[in-house]
Scaffold this motif. Structure first.
Motif, PDB file in Angstrom:
ATOM      1  N   THR A 185       8.489 -20.919 -72.530  1.00 35.83           N
ATOM      2  CA  THR A 185       8.626 -19.485 -72.810  1.00 35.83           C
ATOM      3  C   THR A 185       8.681 -19.237 -74.313  1.00 35.83           C
ATOM      4  O   THR A 185       9.140 -20.102 -75.069  1.00 35.83           O
ATOM      5  N   THR A 186       8.239 -18.040 -74.694  1.00 29.26           N
ATOM      6  CA  THR A 186       8.361 -17.666 -76.107  1.00 29.26           C
ATOM      7  C   THR A 186       9.670 -16.906 -76.283  1.00 29.26           C
ATOM      8  O   THR A 186      10.263 -16.450 -75.294  1.00 29.26           O
ATOM      9  N   LYS A 187      10.095 -16.756 -77.521  1.00 29.56           N
ATOM     10  CA  LYS A 187      11.358 -16.061 -77.771  1.00 29.56           C
ATOM     11  C   LYS A 187      11.284 -14.620 -77.272  1.00 29.56           C
ATOM     12  O   LYS A 187      12.244 -14.089 -76.719  1.00 29.56           O
ATOM     13  N   LYS A 188      10.093 -14.026 -77.468  1.00 34.82           N
ATOM     14  CA  LYS A 188       9.903 -12.634 -77.050  1.00 34.82           C
ATOM     15  C   LYS A 188      10.087 -12.505 -75.532  1.00 34.82           C
ATOM     16  O   LYS A 188      10.713 -11.558 -75.042  1.00 34.82           O
ATOM     17  N   GLU A 189       9.537 -13.481 -74.823  1.00 31.83           N
ATOM     18  CA  GLU A 189       9.633 -13.436 -73.353  1.00 31.83           C
ATOM     19  C   GLU A 189      11.079 -13.604 -72.887  1.00 31.83           C
ATOM     20  O   GLU A 189      11.510 -12.977 -71.936  1.00 31.83           O
ATOM     21  N   LEU A 205      13.607 -12.539 -74.220  1.00 32.48           N
ATOM     22  CA  LEU A 205      14.415 -11.339 -74.494  1.00 32.48           C
ATOM     23  C   LEU A 205      14.075 -10.172 -73.570  1.00 32.48           C
ATOM     24  O   LEU A 205      14.652  -9.089 -73.697  1.00 32.48           O
ATOM     25  N   ILE A 206      13.129 -10.388 -72.674  1.00 36.97           N
ATOM     26  CA  ILE A 206      12.730  -9.285 -71.781  1.00 36.97           C
ATOM     27  C   ILE A 206      13.940  -8.802 -70.977  1.00 36.97           C
ATOM     28  O   ILE A 206      14.665  -9.603 -70.391  1.00 36.97           O
ATOM     29  N   LYS A 215       4.493  -2.496 -68.657  1.00 37.98           N
ATOM     30  CA  LYS A 215       5.340  -2.973 -69.753  1.00 37.98           C
ATOM     31  C   LYS A 215       6.836  -2.847 -69.430  1.00 37.98           C
ATOM     32  O   LYS A 215       7.630  -3.730 -69.743  1.00 37.98           O
ATOM     33  N   ASN A 268      11.628 -11.257 -66.701  1.00 35.17           N
ATOM     34  CA  ASN A 268      11.980 -12.283 -67.684  1.00 35.17           C
ATOM     35  C   ASN A 268      11.651 -13.659 -67.091  1.00 35.17           C
ATOM     36  O   ASN A 268      12.166 -14.016 -66.031  1.00 35.17           O
ATOM     37  N   TYR A 272      19.975 -16.342 -75.925  1.00 35.30           N
ATOM     38  CA  TYR A 272      19.035 -15.616 -76.793  1.00 35.30           C
ATOM     39  C   TYR A 272      19.390 -14.147 -76.942  1.00 35.30           C
ATOM     40  O   TYR A 272      18.995 -13.513 -77.900  1.00 35.30           O
ATOM     41  N   ASP A 273      20.099 -13.603 -75.953  1.00 35.43           N
ATOM     42  CA  ASP A 273      20.556 -12.219 -76.046  1.00 35.43           C
ATOM     43  C   ASP A 273      21.865 -12.126 -75.275  1.00 35.43           C
ATOM     44  O   ASP A 273      21.880 -12.083 -74.042  1.00 35.43           O
TER      45      ASP A 273
END
Lengths: 302, 398
Positions: B210-214, B216-217, B335, B340, B365-366
């Motif tokens: 996973t990416t960091k952006k993913e 944080l979903i 969107k 996540n 991460y969050d």
């Protein structure tokens, strides 16, 4: 209302009892193999060779055939009643039993009161305990060859034909391998076929559930909206009913926590026990048995 | 003269008595565990002690690892095979009688009854698309099946080994008891061991894929589910899944029955028994007998080592398949409706451990992104998915 409930209960009991009776019936028995001319084949308990009829339990449960009837006469279904009270009439799942058509029923449960005539075709039938329900029947063609049995291709199913091997009280087809496993070994040695098929089934099952509950959910939301509207006296309810944000839940939780915390503070019956800490064993300590040494307080003197 | 004869007789008797005592002690020694111990027994005892240590020190699935670990100790006390009805494989012994629940496969459905009675399917009902993650994670089963076939296992054995990837101990025991009874001990111990090690196995692969952006979903909070929906779920769930895969009936039937006991609201006592005393009793019996079935003589084989390797692989494949499927699924979602991918690992049916892992990794991460409730959806779908997969395998190879 009570009558309605009673009616439903009785109906359920009736349906269940029908199911139960069905399950216990001998309807899963099959005539499986017949040897009409027994010259040099299987012998009975008395060392004699006779015509024999093999029955097969085609179900996964034990079946008791006591009280059922074997016959070679279409007009007399109750010709040979299989005696009651013999434990051997309970046929285990997918197992066989053999009847000797020697016309000597005095020799035991499995010796029946008729014989088969090799010179003509022979009708054999198995009737249920009521003597009316036909379970299975077969007409053995005339001209049977000695020591060659006439039976089903597969146990309990398939067409009748002269069998290559005579197999009294055992399977007509002897399986020396697992067909399913061999099939996969031969055609799907990498397991790709199994993976595709099985994953398709798993996905199908869960997609079906997904579709069902997607629509059930929609119905439920619209029903709750209608209900809320009714309660609110016809006023419009917010579109996001039932979908509260996390902040709202957090605020409610904090409020509840604070209330419970406050409640605790105003309780006047809270008992707090302080542990007496001593490094030595309490068994030998006098501190637990004696009061503390009284001290003189100067204020009292005044 | 007479005295010497008496003395001689007494001396002979004394000697024969001593000889008798000596032989007795010698015989006794041959019965002791010390005399019969082999290096295999000692290795297995160490494994049992390791399980107990992991359960107590790190609290890795203690409800399972303590009974299994202690069972391993019981099963590996060496003894002389003298027909004393001591061992688990001796017909008529107490352990053998208790073990019949495993070999005949009736412990797992009772465990499923309890699981059904304690599982809240609300998360799944409120967001039913999460069910598909539970299906995707079953790739772990079939990935291991393919590899096991290549390692030379028969299709039925490969299927029994593959089911470890479902991360569902009762299902693994149920299927292996039907398809490959001789491998059941190794499969059961492997399945439960890896279930306990979910906190170690899953996070690295979740981070890797996973990416960091993913990570944080934020997902939409689940909606409130009505009691009618909760009651309908086990009924429709049973009918749909079992009409499709009747061979999964023992597991799915009991799972949904237990859930109906819980959700109907009128059988509270039955539900409490199923999720309390009943499941506890069966868990104890299952754990101790599965542990005891790992007698070194039967268990320490090359196949067991292969099974352990395949078990680990199947968990990894299941985790990766779940996470990757969510990423793929997100391509088709709006969107504001994305999932996540950190909840993808929860598609295996290690309830609730794998859902807890989603929560823990998500919070790293969050700290305000709580994924637990969302992860419970695929987690319980995983239970259904693995039972369906087991049914399919049993239908094809049973």
């Amino acid at each position: 209302m009570t009558n309605k409930k009673l009616g439903i209960l009785l109906l359920s009991a009736f349906l269940l009892s029908i199911g139960g009776i069905k399950a216990q019936q001998a309807t899963s028995m099959r005539i499986n193999e017949v040897l009409v001319i027994n010259e040099d084949n299987f012998v009975d308990d008395y060392g004699k060779r006779h015509t024999w009829i093999e029955l097969f339990n085609n179900s996964a449960g034990s079946v008791n055939i006591q009280g059922c009837y074997l016959t070679n006469d279409k007009n007399n279904p109750k010709k040979y009643p299989i005696p009651k009270g013999d434990v051997l009439t309970l046929i285990p799942p997918r197992q066989h039993t053999l009847f000797w058509a020697d016309n000597e029923p005095d020799r035991g449960t499995f010796h029946i009161n008729f014989t088969l005539d090799p010179s003509k075709e022979n009708y054999i039938a198995l009737y249920d305990a009521d003597g009316k329900t036909l379970i299975d029947e077969i007409t053995i063609p005339a001209g049977q060859v000695a020591d060659v049995s006439y039976g089903r291709e597969m146990d309990g199913s398939g067409a009748w034909k002269p069998l290559k091997k005579v197999t009294p009280s055992t399977n007509n087809v002897t399986l020396d391998s697992n067909e399913k496993i061999d099939n996969f070994k031969e055609n799907d040695s990498f397991g790709i076929g199994m993976t595709i098929t099985a994953m398709a089934v798993v996905f199908c099952g869960l997609i079906l559930l997904y579709v069902c509950f997607k629509y059930i959910g929609k119905l439920s939301i619209s029903a709750s909206k209608r209900k809320a509207k009714k309660v609110a006296g016809g006023n419009d309810i917010a579109a996001n009913v039932g979908i509260e944000s996390g902040e709202i839940f957090a605020a409610i939780s904090m409020a509840l926590y604070e209330i419970s915390d406050d409640n605790h503070d105003i309780e006047n019956t809270v008992l707090t026990i302080h542990k007496v800490k001593r490094i030595y064993s309490p068994w030998s300590s006098k501190i637990y048995g004696l009061r503390e040494t009284p001290t003189i307080q100067k204020n009292q003197k005044k | 003269m007479l005295g010497s004869i008496l003395l001689q007789t007494a001396g002979t008797q004394h000697e024969s008595f001593l000889e008798f005592l000596g032989k007795n002690i010698e015989t006794f020694l041959t019965y002791t565990g010390v005399y019969n111990a082999t290096s295999g027994h000692l290795i297995m005892i160490l494994v049992g002690l390791l399980f107990i240590f992991l359960a107590i020190k790190y609290e890795f699935e203690p409800m399972l690892l303590i009974p299994i670990g202690f069972g391993i100790l019981i099963g590996n006390i060496p003894f002389k095979d003298a027909g004393l009805q001591v061992g688990i494989y001796e017909q008529g012994s107490v352990l053998n009688i208790l073990y019949q629940g495993v070999t005949s496969g009736w412990y797992p459905p009772l465990i499923f009854l309890g699981i059904g009675a304690m599982t809240d399917f609300s998360a799944l009902i409120s967001n039913p698309k999460l069910m598909l993650i539970g299906a995707a994670a079953q790739f772990g089963i079939f990935g291991a099946y393919i590899i096991a076939l290549q390692m030379g296992f028969e299709p039925n054995q490969a299927a029994a080994i593959g089911i470890i990837g479902g991360a569902d101990g009762p299902t693994a025991i149920f299927l292996s008891s039907k398809l490959a009874p001789n491998l059941m001990g190794a499969i059961a111990v492997s399945a439960y061991s890896y279930m306990a090690l979910v906190p170690i196995i899953q996070p690295p692969f979740m981070r890797l894929l996973t990416t960091k952006k993913e990570r944080l979903i934020r997902m939409k909070p689940p909606r409130v589910v009505s009691s009618t929906e909760k009651i309908i779920f086990p009924i429709i769930g049973l009918l749909l899944t079992c009409f499709l895969v009747p061979s999964g009936l023992p597991l799915l039937g009991m799972l949904f029955f237990g859930n109906l006991l819980k959700e109907s609201g009128v059988t509270r006592r039955l539900a409490e028994t199923a999720r309390g005393p009943l499941i506890d009793t069966i868990t104890i019996l299952l754990g101790i007998t599965v542990g005891a079935s790992t007698q070194a003589t039967q268990f320490l084989t090359l196949n067991s080592i292969k099974i352990f390797m395949l078990g680990a692989l199947s968990f990894v494949i299941a985790t990766c398949a779940g996470v990757l499927f969510v990423k793929f699924f997100n391509l088709f979602l709006k969107k504001d409706n994305k999932i996540n991918p950190l909840i993808g690992n929860a598609g295996v049916s290690a309830v609730p451990d794998s859902a807890r892992i989603s929560q823990i990794v998500g919070l790293e991460y969050d700290p305000t992104n709580y994924l637990l409730m969302h992860a419970m959806g695929p987690n319980v779908a995983g239970v259904i998915g693995s039972a369906v997969a087991a049914g399919v395998l049993l239908g094809f190879l049973g």
